[in-house]
Enzyme design. Structure first.
Site, PDB file in Angstrom:
ATOM      1  N   THR A  83     -35.094  11.231  -0.989  1.00  0.00           N
ATOM      2  CA  THR A  83     -34.034  11.205   0.018  1.00  0.00           C
ATOM      3  C   THR A  83     -33.340   9.859   0.200  1.00  0.00           C
ATOM      4  O   THR A  83     -32.243   9.818   0.760  1.00  0.00           O
ATOM      5  CB  THR A  83     -34.611  11.631   1.377  1.00  0.00           C
ATOM      6  OG1 THR A  83     -35.731  10.783   1.696  1.00  0.00           O
ATOM      7  CG2 THR A  83     -35.063  13.083   1.346  1.00  0.00           C
ATOM      8  N   GLU A  84     -33.963   8.754  -0.250  1.00  0.00           N
ATOM      9  CA  GLU A  84     -33.386   7.433   0.047  1.00  0.00           C
ATOM     10  C   GLU A  84     -33.636   6.457  -1.107  1.00  0.00           C
ATOM     11  O   GLU A  84     -34.001   5.302  -0.903  1.00  0.00           O
ATOM     12  CB  GLU A  84     -33.970   6.873   1.349  1.00  0.00           C
ATOM     13  CG  GLU A  84     -33.816   7.802   2.544  1.00  0.00           C
ATOM     14  CD  GLU A  84     -34.319   7.211   3.857  1.00  0.00           C
ATOM     15  OE1 GLU A  84     -34.444   5.960   3.962  1.00  0.00           O
ATOM     16  OE2 GLU A  84     -34.585   7.999   4.794  1.00  0.00           O
ATOM     17  N   LEU A  85     -33.408   6.893  -2.319  1.00  0.00           N
ATOM     18  CA  LEU A  85     -33.819   6.136  -3.503  1.00  0.00           C
ATOM     19  C   LEU A  85     -33.027   4.838  -3.681  1.00  0.00           C
ATOM     20  O   LEU A  85     -31.798   4.826  -3.572  1.00  0.00           O
ATOM     21  CB  LEU A  85     -33.642   7.008  -4.750  1.00  0.00           C
ATOM     22  CG  LEU A  85     -34.066   6.415  -6.088  1.00  0.00           C
ATOM     23  CD1 LEU A  85     -35.566   6.112  -6.103  1.00  0.00           C
ATOM     24  CD2 LEU A  85     -33.707   7.367  -7.228  1.00  0.00           C
TER      25      LEU A  85
END
Length: 336
Positions: A246-248
């Site tokens: 979700t937040e790479l």
């Protein structure tokens, strides 16, 4: 080299994953304005970086400021993108009034749950049909003590452990068609991984409407190992839920590297980032049956939250595109 590369055409990032999973970016209205063409071409999913968080969307009780979130949702619709919702219940970026009682003391359990439901009803209800999944609860796990599962927060203190289950029940009522995720970081650290597994399994055992686990993916070009990532995916997949990254991002520095005198990445850094991004996406492709989305926390190197991280303000170059929105070596490792 592919025909596309030989002809000088840069393939669209999301097209390289058309048969696997959507590729997303976390954005705000300013990045949409500055990098709109890049985002529209290369990504097919969006997340609001900050403008759907509680303090941004309801700064005062009953006063909702949807304007900036609406801009992001509108951009996604215009360009045929999916939209992830982030986030409904969090210990951070939540205004103080939420936890205050009418008499100035702490809010009662009943008042706080009522406010949670009202907030979720308003936000999820507004975007019903436009947002296909929500990070309902964000970062609820205690990081340090191995014997403590849940983070000490005002939510836990004033409501109790079931505040998490309540949030999912309210979100499901507000939009029965939305997929509901639990989202957290350091998911590949063994101790944290087991806590995440335990929390989500407990929710499932109680019949909670939860459909997926969001693995934030705030890694770096050195760690964690691909094997630890694999173990994490296998462990979470055993619960039968969808998994999303979700937040790479992959900054050029280890977590304990506080240097601020590096003005541009070295050749070694660039190569290490290229290799790491390639390995990570090879892993994600292996698990395309359970991974249903990969979102970068940003779109290009010219804007990333990491450059403004307190105590480490510096350039970090964590994305696939450089300041000029051109593909970096790591881009080619990812799209193959």
């Amino acid at each position: 080299m592919s025909d596309h590369v030989e002809k000088g055409r840069v393939p669209a990032l999301h097209e390289a994953f058309a048969e696997t999973f959507p590729i997303g970016a976390a954005v705000n209205p300013a990045t949409l304005e500055a990098a709109g063409p890049l985002i529209a071409r290369h990504y097919n999913s969006l997340t609001a970086e900050n403008h759907m968080k509680p303090e941004e969307i309801q700064p005062e009780e009953g006063v909702f400021t949807f304007e900036k979130a609406d801009v992001i949702v509108g951009f996604a619709k215009k360009h045929g993108m999916r939209m992830r919702g982030h986030t409904l219940v969090w210990h951070n970026q939540t205004p103080d009034w939420v936890f205050e009682g009418k008499d100035g003391g702490p809010a009662s359990r009943e008042l706080l749950l009522s406010r949670m439901k009202s907030h979720i009803d308003a936000v999820v209800g507004r975007y019903r049909g436009s947002i296909y999944c929500w990070d309902v609860v964000n970062e609820a796990i205690h990081d340090k003590d191995a014997d403590i599962l849940l983070r000490r927060s005002r939510w836990l203190e004033l409501v109790g452990e079931d505040y998490i289950q309540k949030a999912y029940e309210y979100a499901h009522q507000a939009d029965p068609d939305a997929l509901l995720f639990y989202n957290d970081y350091h998911e590949a650290v063994p101790e944290k991984r087991e806590k995440m597994y335990t929390l989500v399994k407990n929710l499932l055992d109680r019949g909670t409407p939860i459909h997926g686990i969001g693995m934030q993916g705030h890694y770096n070009i050195y760690e964690p190992s691909i094997e630890e990532m694999r173990i994490t995916i296998e462990r979470f997949a055993s619960l039968g839920l969808q998994l999303q990254i979700t937040e790479l991002d992959l900054p050029m520095f280890r977590n304990d590297d506080k240097r601020r005198d590096v003005t541009e990445p070295t050749e070694e850094m660039v190569e290490q980032q290229r290799v790491r991004y390639g390995e990570i996406f090879d892993l994600y492709r292996e698990y395309k049956d359970v991974i249903t989305g990969v979102t970068f926390w940003g779109a290009a190197d010219d804007y990333t939250w990491l450059d403004h991280f307190p105590g480490k303000e510096r350039r970090t170059w964590p994305m696939l595109f450089n300041d000029s929105h051109e593909p970096k070596p790591c881009f080619w490792a990812v799209v193959k």
